[in-house]
Design a protein around this motif. Sequence first.
Motif, short mmCIF file in Angstrom:
data_model
loop_
_atom_site.label_atom_id
_atom_site.label_comp_id
_atom_site.label_asym_id
_atom_site.label_seq_id
_atom_site.Cartn_x
_atom_site.Cartn_y
_atom_site.Cartn_z
N PHE A 294 0.84 -1.20 0.00
CA PHE A 294 0.00 0.00 0.00
C PHE A 294 0.88 1.25 0.00
O PHE A 294 1.89 1.30 0.69
N PRO A 295 0.57 2.34 -0.76
CA PRO A 295 -0.61 2.51 -1.61
C PRO A 295 -0.42 2.06 -3.06
O PRO A 295 -1.30 2.27 -3.88
N LYS A 296 0.74 1.47 -3.37
CA LYS A 296 1.00 1.08 -4.76
C LYS A 296 0.07 -0.03 -5.23
O LYS A 296 -0.11 -0.21 -6.42
N ASP A 297 -0.50 -0.77 -4.29
CA ASP A 297 -1.44 -1.82 -4.70
C ASP A 297 -2.85 -1.52 -4.20
O ASP A 297 -3.64 -2.41 -3.91
N ILE A 298 -3.17 -0.21 -4.11
CA ILE A 298 -4.47 0.21 -3.58
C ILE A 298 -5.63 -0.26 -4.46
O ILE A 298 -6.71 -0.57 -3.98
N ASN A 299 -5.40 -0.33 -5.79
CA ASN A 299 -6.44 -0.82 -6.68
C ASN A 299 -5.80 -1.44 -7.93
O ASN A 299 -4.59 -1.33 -8.15
N PHE A 300 -6.63 -2.07 -8.72
CA PHE A 300 -6.17 -2.77 -9.92
C PHE A 300 -5.55 -1.81 -10.93
O PHE A 300 -4.53 -2.09 -11.54
N TYR A 301 -6.19 -0.65 -11.09
CA TYR A 301 -5.72 0.35 -12.06
C TYR A 301 -4.27 0.75 -11.76
O TYR A 301 -3.44 0.80 -12.66
N GLN A 302 -3.98 1.01 -10.49
CA GLN A 302 -2.62 1.40 -10.10
C GLN A 302 -1.60 0.30 -10.36
O GLN A 302 -0.41 0.55 -10.53
N THR A 303 -2.06 -0.95 -10.39
CA THR A 303 -1.16 -2.08 -10.58
C THR A 303 -0.67 -2.18 -12.02
O THR A 303 0.19 -3.01 -12.33
N SER A 304 -1.17 -1.32 -12.90
CA SER A 304 -0.71 -1.33 -14.29
C SER A 304 0.81 -1.12 -14.36
O SER A 304 1.49 -1.74 -15.18
N LYS A 305 1.34 -0.26 -13.50
CA LYS A 305 2.79 -0.02 -13.49
C LYS A 305 3.54 -1.30 -13.19
O LYS A 305 4.61 -1.57 -13.75
N THR A 306 3.00 -2.09 -12.29
CA THR A 306 3.65 -3.34 -11.88
C THR A 306 3.66 -4.36 -13.00
O THR A 306 4.71 -4.92 -13.33
N ILE A 307 2.51 -4.59 -13.62
CA ILE A 307 2.44 -5.63 -14.65
C ILE A 307 3.23 -5.23 -15.90
O ILE A 307 3.85 -6.08 -16.55
N ILE A 308 3.27 -3.94 -16.20
CA ILE A 308 4.05 -3.46 -17.36
C ILE A 308 5.53 -3.73 -17.13
O ILE A 308 6.26 -4.10 -18.06
N ASN A 309 6.00 -3.56 -15.91
CA ASN A 309 7.40 -3.83 -15.60
C ASN A 309 7.69 -5.33 -15.55
O ASN A 309 8.70 -5.80 -16.09
N VAL A 310 6.81 -6.08 -14.93
CA VAL A 310 7.01 -7.53 -14.79
C VAL A 310 7.11 -8.22 -16.15
O VAL A 310 7.94 -9.12 -16.35
N LYS A 311 6.30 -7.78 -17.11
CA LYS A 311 6.28 -8.46 -18.42
C LYS A 311 7.64 -8.43 -19.10
O LYS A 311 7.94 -9.29 -19.94
N GLU A 312 8.47 -7.44 -18.78
CA GLU A 312 9.78 -7.32 -19.41
C GLU A 312 10.72 -8.47 -19.05
O GLU A 312 11.70 -8.70 -19.73
N ALA A 313 10.41 -9.18 -17.97
CA ALA A 313 11.30 -10.24 -17.50
C ALA A 313 10.78 -11.64 -17.80
O ALA A 313 11.42 -12.64 -17.46
N VAL A 314 9.60 -11.75 -18.44
CA VAL A 314 8.96 -13.04 -18.67
C VAL A 314 9.07 -13.48 -20.13
O VAL A 314 8.89 -12.69 -21.04
N LYS A 315 9.35 -14.76 -20.33
CA LYS A 315 9.33 -15.33 -21.68
C LYS A 315 7.91 -15.27 -22.24
O LYS A 315 6.94 -15.37 -21.48
N GLU A 316 7.81 -15.14 -23.55
CA GLU A 316 6.50 -15.21 -24.19
C GLU A 316 5.82 -16.53 -23.82
O GLU A 316 6.43 -17.59 -23.91
#
Length: 429
Positions: A294-316
């Motif tokens: 919190f507050p970075k995970d206060i809601n789903f919308y705010q979590t966009s920053k997290t998922i955008i960063n995480v995808k850079e480290a995952v294989k297709e």
Amino acid sequence: MKNIELNYGRGTVNLSLDEKNIIEVIEGNEFKVSKSEDEIILDALHNPIGSPRLKELVNPGETVCLIIPDITRAWQKTDKFLYKIVEELNAGGVKDKDITVVSAAGSHREQTKEEHEKLLGKELAKRLSVINHDCFDKENLAYVGETTYGTPVWVNKKALECDHIVLAGGIVYHFLAGYGGGRKTVLPGISSYETIMHNHSLCLKPNLGEGKNPNSACSNLKGNPIHEDMMQAAAFLRPTFIFNVVVGHDGKIAAAVSGNYVEAFYEGCKIVDKIDGVTIKEKADLVIGTAGGFPKDINFYQTSKTIINVKEAVKEGGTMIILSQCSEGLGGNQDVQDMLLNYDNLLDREKELRREYSISKDIGYIFCELASRFDVIFVSDLDPELLKKANIAVVKTLDEALELTWSKKGKDLKTYVMTAAASTFPKMS
């Protein structure tokens, strides 16, 4: 086994994984700061990049428009450095009465008097004239030209009427423009709604079904049409000077740049990379990332920053496990919720995004597009039904998420763990 404590909501969750499967725990870079915030600010102002000092660029009797961010970017700590910029202007002979502060709200709401005081500091808010930019107020907008991307550029008339424009704010990664700050203070900052939406819609490829332009992405400026369009818009105004800060993981000003609005901005982007860009040598089968609590995970919308960063480290085709409590639900406005709840395929979502572009729709689209390419599992308090059409699984515990992953793909998965995924960006070496 390796045990790692991950922030979740206002508490923590323990992750226990076989050490042989962990490629790395990504925690961000160490960035040593040996000076105080005031020293960093003054050093930047006294040593501009590609430009004389601000006090040498202005003359007595001239007018200055000082463009600052709105309250949604209060993390940039404008109240800490604006008075130093004003001191430079005063030293150059510019009087307070000749300085107008414009709050670059973009398409956001109007700012209150109390918010202006927070952004400027109470003393400066009393001394200077402060106005809100309104992207819908056509009477107070002026047309300056069209970019090569076909964007009609309408900007705040008051800014154009001044002898000098000074841009102030902060630089950070941005999911469409590559980086925030710099030219972004002009577009979207003081532009019309039409200008803003046309610019942001450049994140889409030309034809329906082609989806998003991969060049419109975090940390990328080369070939990024949104960034290039913003640069052209700023060039119509020819800003005299820029001052941008870079904020560290502790919320304090870690660095600052000033000077020419192009050269200084690019130097600031390099600093952001040093602080938030984490080099990786390979992509993983599985990335477990927490927004950081919190507050970075206060809601789903705010979590966009997290998922955008995480995808850079995952294989297709790999798996992302995102820890985001979402205590206040989906968040965002009706646009993002409609995108998640009212469509069951990516093409229809893309049609809606093209029909009438908005950033909120785009955020919703991004989640759904990523869920079409990766297995996305949220550890969250959200109702699983809310994300069913988006093809995102929602579970209550990290153990459930791991069991779900292992049941599909086995336990022998190369894994990254991102302990502050909202503010660390993996980059392939």
